[in-house]
Design a protein around this motif. Structure first.
Motif, short mmCIF file in Angstrom:
data_model
loop_
_atom_site.label_atom_id
_atom_site.label_comp_id
_atom_site.label_asym_id
_atom_site.label_seq_id
_atom_site.Cartn_x
_atom_site.Cartn_y
_atom_site.Cartn_z
N ALA A 215 0.79 -1.04 -0.06
CA ALA A 215 0.08 0.08 -0.02
C ALA A 215 0.90 1.40 0.09
O ALA A 215 0.57 2.24 -0.75
CB ALA A 215 -0.78 -0.04 1.20
N LYS A 216 1.84 1.23 0.75
CA LYS A 216 3.03 2.29 0.92
C LYS A 216 3.70 2.62 -0.62
O LYS A 216 3.52 3.71 -1.08
CB LYS A 216 3.94 2.19 1.98
CG LYS A 216 4.85 3.65 2.06
CD LYS A 216 5.79 3.31 3.05
CE LYS A 216 6.70 4.70 3.24
NZ LYS A 216 6.87 5.32 1.76
N GLN A 217 3.95 1.57 -0.97
CA GLN A 217 4.46 1.57 -2.30
C GLN A 217 3.74 2.27 -3.63
O GLN A 217 4.13 3.03 -4.10
CB GLN A 217 5.22 0.22 -2.84
CG GLN A 217 6.05 0.36 -3.99
CD GLN A 217 6.36 -1.12 -4.26
OE1 GLN A 217 6.02 -2.14 -4.04
NE2 GLN A 217 7.37 -1.20 -5.39
N ALA A 218 2.38 1.72 -3.58
CA ALA A 218 1.42 2.23 -4.68
C ALA A 218 1.14 3.73 -3.99
O ALA A 218 1.17 4.43 -5.21
CB ALA A 218 0.37 1.37 -4.34
N LEU A 219 1.15 4.13 -2.91
CA LEU A 219 0.49 5.53 -2.69
C LEU A 219 1.98 6.38 -2.92
O LEU A 219 2.03 7.51 -3.47
CB LEU A 219 0.60 5.48 -1.16
CG LEU A 219 -1.07 4.99 -0.78
CD1 LEU A 219 -1.00 5.11 0.71
CD2 LEU A 219 -2.00 6.03 -1.53
N ASP A 220 3.09 5.74 -2.56
CA ASP A 220 4.48 6.62 -3.02
C ASP A 220 4.42 7.06 -4.63
O ASP A 220 4.73 7.96 -5.11
CB ASP A 220 5.72 5.86 -2.66
CG ASP A 220 5.81 5.87 -0.94
OD1 ASP A 220 5.22 6.87 -0.40
OD2 ASP A 220 6.85 5.16 -0.59
N ALA A 221 4.05 5.67 -5.23
CA ALA A 221 4.14 5.80 -6.72
C ALA A 221 3.07 6.97 -7.20
O ALA A 221 3.23 7.96 -8.01
CB ALA A 221 3.55 4.54 -7.42
N ALA A 222 1.68 6.88 -6.47
CA ALA A 222 0.82 8.02 -6.75
C ALA A 222 1.15 9.31 -6.39
O ALA A 222 0.69 10.19 -7.36
CB ALA A 222 -0.51 7.51 -6.11
N ALA A 223 1.85 9.41 -5.53
CA ALA A 223 2.34 10.82 -4.91
C ALA A 223 3.44 11.26 -6.20
O ALA A 223 3.22 12.38 -6.58
CB ALA A 223 2.90 10.91 -3.63
N GLN A 224 4.26 10.43 -6.63
CA GLN A 224 5.31 11.02 -7.56
C GLN A 224 4.52 11.15 -8.92
O GLN A 224 4.89 12.12 -9.53
CB GLN A 224 6.34 9.66 -7.59
CG GLN A 224 7.34 10.21 -8.82
CD GLN A 224 8.04 11.19 -8.51
OE1 GLN A 224 8.29 11.67 -7.10
NE2 GLN A 224 8.68 11.90 -9.34
N LEU A 225 3.59 10.47 -9.16
CA LEU A 225 2.86 10.84 -10.68
C LEU A 225 2.14 11.86 -10.52
O LEU A 225 2.15 12.70 -11.43
CB LEU A 225 1.79 9.40 -10.72
CG LEU A 225 2.67 8.12 -11.15
CD1 LEU A 225 1.55 6.93 -10.99
CD2 LEU A 225 3.42 8.15 -12.62
N LEU A 226 1.71 12.40 -9.23
CA LEU A 226 0.96 13.72 -9.05
C LEU A 226 2.05 14.77 -9.05
O LEU A 226 1.46 15.77 -9.62
CB LEU A 226 0.04 13.64 -7.75
CG LEU A 226 -1.15 12.91 -8.03
CD1 LEU A 226 -1.90 12.79 -6.30
CD2 LEU A 226 -2.09 13.62 -8.65
#
Length: 189
Positions: free
Chosen positions: A44-55
């Motif tokens: 979950a953290k890895q996916a949220l980190d990816a979402a934050a970077q994409l944003l």
């Protein structure tokens, strides 16, 4: 769990219906929701980190629209945006463009949403301290400085602007004048 992680999970849950149209950001958030629901906190953290970077990348691209077009006689290079390079400034967004005219070169860089901006606010809020960096002037109602090495710098709202290169001071100031500072500030930059 850390507060930012919980905040992103809650935001992702609340945004679920709004993210029905798939894109890379909503896909990463959906992956985080699935991982969180299954108890996979690392996933979950890895996916949220990816979402934050994409944003962040998407926000940097939005910041790039404020880089000025090439003035008459100048050629504008490609716009560069980078959310990752801003990590050396503690995070944030960077939009940059190089301009050339004969042998003259100017680089306009906009840094936004970076912790360094809060540190710079005290400096730009004190004309005497700013004067120690170079020659202070006002542009569009805001304090700016021509540093001892010839860079033009300004803090505008949550945005730090740097104009460097071998062009004349007047040419660098003309690039600063071409920036829509009110628009940058309104956009959250």
């Amino acid at each position: 769990m850390t507060r930012p992680f919980i905040t992103l999970v809650v935001a992702a849950a609340l945004m679920g219906p709004a993210l029905a149209h798939a894109d890379d950001v909503s896909d990463a958030i959906a992956d985080a929701q699935k991982a969180y629901a299954s108890g996979d906190m690392a996933g979950a953290k890895q996916a949220l980190d990816a979402a934050a970077q994409l944003l962040a990348q998407r926000n940097a691209e939005g910041l790039a629209k404020f880089l000025p077009p090439a003035p008459a006689g100048w050629t504008a290079g490609a716009v560069e945006t980078d959310a990752a390079a801003a990590a050396m400034f503690g995070g944030g967004l960077i939009a940059k463009r190089e301009y050339t005219k004969d042998d003259a070169r100017v680089s306009v860089q906009i840094i936004s949403q970076s912790p360094i901006i809060a540190q710079m606010a005290g400096l730009f809020g004190n004309a005497q301290m700013l004067g120690a960096m170079g020659k202070v002037f006002r542009q569009q109602g805001r304090m700016a400085v021509v540093t001892r090495d010839g860079a033009v710098q300004m803090l505008s709202g949550g945005t730090f602007i740097t104009i460097e290169g071998n062009a004349s001071e007047a040419e660098k100031k003309a690039f600063l004048s071409a920036l829509d500072l009110a628009g940058i500030e309104k956009s959250g930059g």
